[in-house]
Enzyme design. Structure first.
Site, PDB file in Angstrom:
ATOM      1  N   SER A   1       0.816  -1.214   0.000  1.00 44.46           N
ATOM      2  CA  SER A   1       0.000   0.000   0.000  1.00 44.46           C
ATOM      3  C   SER A   1       0.849   1.264   0.000  1.00 44.46           C
ATOM      4  O   SER A   1       0.300   2.363   0.001  1.00 44.46           O
ATOM      5  CB  SER A   1      -0.913   0.016   1.222  1.00 44.46           C
ATOM      6  OG  SER A   1      -0.188   0.271   2.404  1.00 44.46           O
TER       7      SER A   1
ATOM      8  N   GLY B   1      -9.825   7.990   0.752  1.00 42.21           N
ATOM      9  CA  GLY B   1      -9.373   9.371   0.675  1.00 42.21           C
ATOM     10  C   GLY B   1     -10.464  10.339   0.258  1.00 42.21           C
ATOM     11  O   GLY B   1     -10.529  11.470   0.748  1.00 42.21           O
TER      12      GLY B   1
ATOM     13  N   THR C   1      -5.722   7.232   7.150  1.00 41.34           N
ATOM     14  CA  THR C   1      -5.660   6.183   6.136  1.00 41.34           C
ATOM     15  C   THR C   1      -7.112   5.806   5.827  1.00 41.34           C
ATOM     16  O   THR C   1      -8.006   6.089   6.623  1.00 41.34           O
ATOM     17  CB  THR C   1      -4.892   4.938   6.629  1.00 41.34           C
ATOM     18  OG1 THR C   1      -5.545   4.399   7.779  1.00 41.34           O
ATOM     19  CG2 THR C   1      -3.453   5.276   6.997  1.00 41.34           C
ATOM     20  N   GLY C   2      -7.314   5.146   4.695  1.00 42.97           N
ATOM     21  CA  GLY C   2      -8.679   4.759   4.342  1.00 42.97           C
ATOM     22  C   GLY C   2      -9.163   5.539   3.133  1.00 42.97           C
ATOM     23  O   GLY C   2      -8.360   6.163   2.422  1.00 42.97           O
TER      24      GLY C   2
ATOM     25  N   THR D   1      -2.037   3.093   3.293  1.00 39.36           N
ATOM     26  CA  THR D   1      -1.237   4.309   3.450  1.00 39.36           C
ATOM     27  C   THR D   1      -0.463   4.148   4.736  1.00 39.36           C
ATOM     28  O   THR D   1      -0.823   3.314   5.569  1.00 39.36           O
ATOM     29  CB  THR D   1      -2.202   5.519   3.595  1.00 39.36           C
ATOM     30  OG1 THR D   1      -3.011   5.621   2.425  1.00 39.36           O
ATOM     31  CG2 THR D   1      -1.487   6.837   3.815  1.00 39.36           C
TER      32      THR D   1
ATOM     33  N   ARG E   1      -5.373   9.867 -10.538  1.00 42.71           N
ATOM     34  CA  ARG E   1      -6.197  10.114  -9.338  1.00 42.71           C
ATOM     35  C   ARG E   1      -5.301  10.436  -8.131  1.00 42.71           C
ATOM     36  O   ARG E   1      -4.306   9.786  -7.887  1.00 42.71           O
ATOM     37  CB  ARG E   1      -7.039   8.878  -9.029  1.00 42.71           C
ATOM     38  CG  ARG E   1      -7.887   8.962  -7.748  1.00 42.71           C
ATOM     39  CD  ARG E   1      -7.194   8.316  -6.573  1.00 42.71           C
ATOM     40  NE  ARG E   1      -8.056   8.218  -5.384  1.00 42.71           N
ATOM     41  CZ  ARG E   1      -7.602   7.886  -4.182  1.00 42.71           C
ATOM     42  NH1 ARG E   1      -6.317   7.633  -3.996  1.00 42.71           N
ATOM     43  NH2 ARG E   1      -8.424   7.816  -3.163  1.00 42.71           N
TER      44      ARG E   1
ATOM     45  N   THR F   1       1.855   7.088   0.492  1.00 39.49           N
ATOM     46  CA  THR F   1       0.927   6.046   0.016  1.00 39.49           C
ATOM     47  C   THR F   1       1.111   5.742  -1.464  1.00 39.49           C
ATOM     48  O   THR F   1       1.647   6.573  -2.208  1.00 39.49           O
ATOM     49  CB  THR F   1      -0.527   6.520   0.220  1.00 39.49           C
ATOM     50  OG1 THR F   1      -1.420   5.443  -0.046  1.00 39.49           O
ATOM     51  CG2 THR F   1      -0.884   7.681  -0.693  1.00 39.49           C
TER      52      THR F   1
ATOM     53  N   GLY G   1      -5.584  11.062  -3.955  1.00 38.99           N
ATOM     54  CA  GLY G   1      -6.467  10.937  -2.795  1.00 38.99           C
ATOM     55  C   GLY G   1      -6.165  11.998  -1.757  1.00 38.99           C
ATOM     56  O   GLY G   1      -5.721  13.106  -2.071  1.00 38.99           O
TER      57      GLY G   1
HETATM   58  N1  GLY Z   1      -5.989   7.334   1.920  1.00 34.64           N
HETATM   59  C1  GLY Z   1      -5.287   6.986   0.762  1.00 34.64           C
HETATM   60  C2  GLY Z   1      -6.011   7.271  -0.482  1.00 34.64           C
HETATM   61  O1  GLY Z   1      -7.232   7.286  -0.512  1.00 34.64           O
HETATM   62  O2  GLY Z   1      -5.352   7.490  -1.490  1.00 34.64           O
END
Ligand code: GLY
Length: 371
Positions: free
Chosen positions: A92, A273, A270-271, A219, A247, A237, A249
């Site tokens: 990740s 984005g 984290t999670g 992340t 893209r 990340t 985040g």
């Molecule tokens: N939290 C990492 C992302 O969504 O890219």
């Protein structure tokens, strides 16, 4: 070391005995009161106490050790997250991070230095294993806060970073090919159906145990406070697995994936984005702490904000709650810290003078995101 919930309660109560009394006072005070010296602490997402890249220390342990030996807080945190960025087993972050829909690893990172009141970030950078180091160089050597895409790679090359053709490992490429095989191979579906097909394929891979659910938006965020009360933070990340190329985040966006105010505290995430970006939740958390909230309450408030802002049916589970998870990690200038998440079974890493630990995060909701 894993901790159960009871241990967690004992730890947080123990770690913040000082917190109970000051909290009432803080509710009336506009600013966090700062003692002259504090107990050093480093807090991170759970992968911060999991991966060692063949060495003998995890991220939080390394960062805490460097910091308490007198190293700059941000230098210490970045040395910590470098372990995770370079470890191919964490799919990740950094080298071996899960690639975008075209099979290319694109990385995001940002950092903030509390005492210097400076920040830097890179997004969609390709070919550099440790984007956190490039983010730090943006902070230290330019007037800018964020450099993206080819510009970020050119900047990195110009200051001596090694640029590699491909940051995939055999494993990340194998998983990408598996994902690609499951969706329309020509990508000729209309965009909406393609997103649905991509999501379905990814969730099937999670169900089959091919991908760790945490690594879909995986992340690492890592924040530290030294004995002089200096606070810094870093987030790095590979972003959403199989994302549309380009893209970006929440991770490299100041106020979303990370926010530090050297007089107040630090928060990172984290999670998913997109859910965090909508509310700039790391900024919200630090502002909550500035108004006197304990880190845990400040973080749960951000989780509540995410729940309230999630109204699209495609993002809701059968209970009407978000069908994804977001985690926050925060500490304040007194050395109080917390990890919170939308859902249970989330954890965070912390290192204090007691050594590195993995601790259960406080959830806002019950059940599983996808139930
Ligand atoms: N939290 C990492 C992302 O969504 O890219």
């Amino acid at each position: 070391m894993e901790m159960n919930r009871r241990d967690f309660v004992r730890t947080t109560v123990g770690a913040s005995l000082a917190a109970a009394a000051p909290r009432t006072l803080l509710a009336q005070a506009p600013n966090v009161m700062t003692p002259k010296t504090t107990n050093p602490v480093v807090i991170a997402s759970a992968n911060g106490n999991k991966f060692k890249n063949g060495g003998d220390m995890t991220c939080v342990h390394k960062a805490w050790t460097m910091m308490t030996q007198g190293g700059d807080v941000l230098d210490a945190l970045i040395a910590g997250v470098n372990i995770v960025e370079l470890d191919p087993l964490d799919t990740s972050v950094g080298y071996g991070g899960l690639p975008n829909a075209d099979g290319v690893v694109q990385l995001d990172s940002c950092c903030m230095h509390g005492p210097k009141k400076r920040a830097g970030g890179v997004a969609c950078i390709e070919g550099v294993r440790t984007p956190s180091n490039v983010a730090q160089k943006v902070m230290e050597t330019t007037d800018h806060h964020l450099i993206v895409g080819q510009g970020a790679q050119r900047f990195a090359r110009s200051i001596g970073f090694k640029i590699e053709d491909d940051l995939n490992t055999e494993e990340s490429r194998r998983l990408w090919l598996d994902w690609k095989r499951r969706i329309d191979p020509e990508h000729y579906l209309d965009p909406e159906k393609r997103v649905e097909a991509g999501h379905r394929a990814m969730m099937a891979m999670v169900a089959e145990g091919l991908i760790d659910r945490q690594h879909i938006h995986g992340t690492i965020n890592c924040n530290g406070l030294n004995a002089q009360g200096e606070i810094c933070g870093i987030t790095t990340t590979s972003g959403l697995a199989w994302k549309i190329p380009g893209r970006v985040g929440d991770s490299p966006i100041l106020g979303a994936g990370l926010y530090v105010d050297g007089d107040v505290g630090a928060a990172g995430s984290t999670g998913r984005g997109e859910a965090n970006l909508y509310g700039l939740c790391s900024f919200l958390i630090v502002e909550n702490m500035r108004r006197g909230m304990h880190p845990k309450d400040a973080g749960l408030d951000a989780c509540r904000r995410i729940k309230a802002n999630t109204i699209e049916k495609r993002l809701l589970n059968s209970r009407g709650d978000p069908n994804f998870n977001v985690n926050f990690y925060m500490l304040n200038r007194k050395g109080e810290f917390a990890g919170v998440a939308l859902y249970p079974e989330s954890s965070f890493a912390v290192c204090t003078e007691d050594g590195p630990k993995t601790v259960v995060s406080e959830p806002l909701l019950q059940g599983k995101p996808t139930d």
